[in-house]
Design a protein around this motif. Structure first.
Motif, PDB file in Angstrom:
ATOM      1  N   GLU A  30       0.866  -0.758   0.305  1.00  0.00           N
ATOM      2  CA  GLU A  30       0.114  -0.399  -0.172  1.00  0.00           C
ATOM      3  C   GLU A  30       1.352   1.310   0.078  1.00  0.00           C
ATOM      4  OE1 GLU A  30      -3.128   0.610  -0.359  1.00  0.00           O
ATOM      5  OE2 GLU A  30      -3.134  -1.934   0.180  1.00  0.00           O
ATOM      6  N   GLU A  33       2.262   1.781  -3.159  1.00  0.00           N
ATOM      7  CA  GLU A  33       1.136   1.472  -3.959  1.00  0.00           C
ATOM      8  C   GLU A  33       0.586   3.357  -4.321  1.00  0.00           C
ATOM      9  OE1 GLU A  33      -1.584   0.011  -6.461  1.00  0.00           O
ATOM     10  OE2 GLU A  33       0.529  -0.717  -6.301  1.00  0.00           O
ATOM     11  N   GLU A 348     -12.009   0.038  -2.960  1.00  0.00           N
ATOM     12  CA  GLU A 348     -11.412  -0.394  -3.455  1.00  0.00           C
ATOM     13  C   GLU A 348     -10.662  -1.730  -2.137  1.00  0.00           C
ATOM     14  OE1 GLU A 348      -8.405   3.010  -2.514  1.00  0.00           O
ATOM     15  OE2 GLU A 348      -9.209   3.815  -5.005  1.00  0.00           O
ATOM     16  N   GLU A 349     -10.899  -1.373  -0.541  1.00  0.00           N
ATOM     17  CA  GLU A 349     -10.557  -2.301   0.002  1.00  0.00           C
ATOM     18  C   GLU A 349     -10.730  -3.906  -0.937  1.00  0.00           C
ATOM     19  OE1 GLU A 349     -14.624  -1.438   1.879  1.00  0.00           O
ATOM     20  OE2 GLU A 349     -13.131  -0.399   0.661  1.00  0.00           O
ATOM     21  N   ALA A 353     -11.439  -4.963  -6.835  1.00  0.00           N
ATOM     22  CA  ALA A 353     -11.424  -3.907  -7.247  1.00  0.00           C
ATOM     23  C   ALA A 353      -9.530  -3.058  -7.939  1.00  0.00           C
ATOM     24  CB  ALA A 353     -11.802  -2.805  -6.405  1.00  0.00           C
ATOM     25  N   ARG A 354      -9.095  -3.605  -6.872  1.00  0.00           N
ATOM     26  CA  ARG A 354      -7.227  -3.477  -7.367  1.00  0.00           C
ATOM     27  C   ARG A 354      -7.051  -4.043  -8.954  1.00  0.00           C
ATOM     28  NH1 ARG A 354      -3.442  -4.448  -3.052  1.00  0.00           N
ATOM     29  NH2 ARG A 354      -3.919  -1.945  -2.639  1.00  0.00           N
TER      30      ARG A 354
END
Length: 389
Positions: A30, A33, A348-349, A353-354
């Motif tokens: 994260e 990112e 996003e979590e 989605a990622r």
């Protein structure tokens, strides 16, 4: 689906690399990112543990293990952990850049560059795309003019993976601007070369921790000893190595599709709608049945091409088939799996989605899927040897 592609040694390697991903990449993903690039300490750690330059011969510090299945294992584990953006510095280094330094170099060049490729002291990149030249390599405008013992480079590149972190970059240039493909050459440019600069750190919708940048050359003087092969042979070298690059993308695509599908199956088993599990609804069953079947079929084809690659029998046309088919399948799997997540798929979590954002570029780079179909179509129109397999 049972697979017989790997031996025990590959599974031992998988366990080691999976632990590396869990300990050295996942906790920092994260942060990377947000930063748009990884910490190079992770890359050096990968070298220390034997995950870089596996195909490098022993005389240059490597294990001399040219079995591409080890590369496959690395790609699969990065996709399953959903950290392909942070791990792409490793796959690009091993799968795409290294073959140029193994197959197109002199003894002196290999002795200079390969040891650092194994230890992680040298991160590699390759630079073909320009603002006005993507899949059409003949349109490249970056030039390299011979001046004594040097080449003088002028021009710009874009969409360069590892572009900010790289220590060495293989650059496609025109050594004879009057020629199209025959004027193309490959030159290795090392970080710190005067006149060589890193431009914008490009922001992307996905793969955000995968460092992507612009590169600029302004009268950059590069030793003529850094030329790969003979002048004008660059296009042929690129074509030979693109087959493995496209196979590597196929491995990544089919593994990414399977990972998303597995996450979605778990979600559908746990999610309740209208008083029953989502997985018990007929529409959900049908969607999952279609995607499970398609993914298994594509996996068999990719594994088949990996075996052919191990024997030196992978041709560009079949690599192109795998690249376009698996990356399009990945788009379909991710899109339909996101739909099954409903509103949570847009959050996003949730890993889907990622994956949705990270997967989108797969149909674009290493040659767009439209170009892949052109390559396949030409082979059908003009079959080699008068027959098709």
């Amino acid at each position: 689906m049972r697979r017989d592609l790997f031996d025990d040694v590959h599974e031992d390697f998988r366990a080691s690399f999976r632990a590396f991903v869990r300990n050295e990449i996942v906790p920092h993903h994260e942060k990377w990112e947000a930063a748009g690039r990884v910490d190079k300490a992770m890359f050096r750690a990968a070298g220390e543990l034997g995950f870089l330059g596996m195909a490098v011969p022993e005389e240059y510090g490597g294990p001399g293990e040219g079995d591409f299945r080890f590369n496959v294992v690395i790609s699969e584990e990065l996709q399953r952990a959903n950290v392909i953006g942070s791990g792409m510095c490793i796959t690009l280094h091993n799968d795409i850049v290294l073959p140029y330094l193994l197959g197109a170099t002199t003894e002196e060049q290999r002795a200079r560059w390969l040891p650092g490729f194994v230890t992680g002291e040298t991160m590699g990149a390759i630079s073909m795309t320009e603002p006005g030249a993507g899949s059409d390599l003949a349109a490249i405008r970056t030039t390299a003019a011979r001046d004594g013992d040097h080449y003088v480079l002028n021009g710009s590149k874009t969409f360069v993976t590892n572009g900010m972190n790289c220590d060495l970059v293989v650059v496609a240039v025109k050594t004879d601007p009057a020629q199209a493909h025959r004027g193309l050459s490959l030159i290795v440019v090392e970080d710190g070369t005067e006149g060589f600069g890193h431009g914008r750190h490009l922001r992307k919708i996905g793969l955000r921790s995968q460092d992507t940048a612009e590169l600029f050359f302004s009268d950059a003087r590069v030793p003529a000893a850094n030329l790969l092969g003979e002048p004008g042979t660059g296009f042929g070298t690129l074509m030979r190595n693109l087959a493995q690059e496209r196979l590597a993308l196929s491995v990544s695509a089919i593994t990414g599709a399977r990972a998303v599908l597995d996450w979605t199956i778990d979600y559908c088993r746990e999610r309740e709608v209208f008083g029953q599990r989502l997985s018990s609804l007929q529409n959900t069953k049908f969607v999952l049945a279609e995607l499970d079947t398609a993914t298994d079929v594509a996996q068999v084809y990719v594994d088949h091409l990996v075996r052919r690659h191990l024997t030196g029998d992978l041709d560009p046309e079949d690599a192109a088939k795998a690249k376009w088919w698996t990356t399009e399948l990945q788009q379909d799997v991710v899109n339909r799996c996101l739909q099954l997540h409903g509103g949570y798929g847009f959050m996003e979590e949730y890993p889907v989605a990622r994956a949705f954002l990270d997967a989108r570029v797969q149909t674009i780079y290493a040659g767009t899927n439209e170009i892949m179909k052109e390559i396949i179509g030409r082979s059908i129109d003009n079959p080699r040897g008068g027959e098709r397999r």
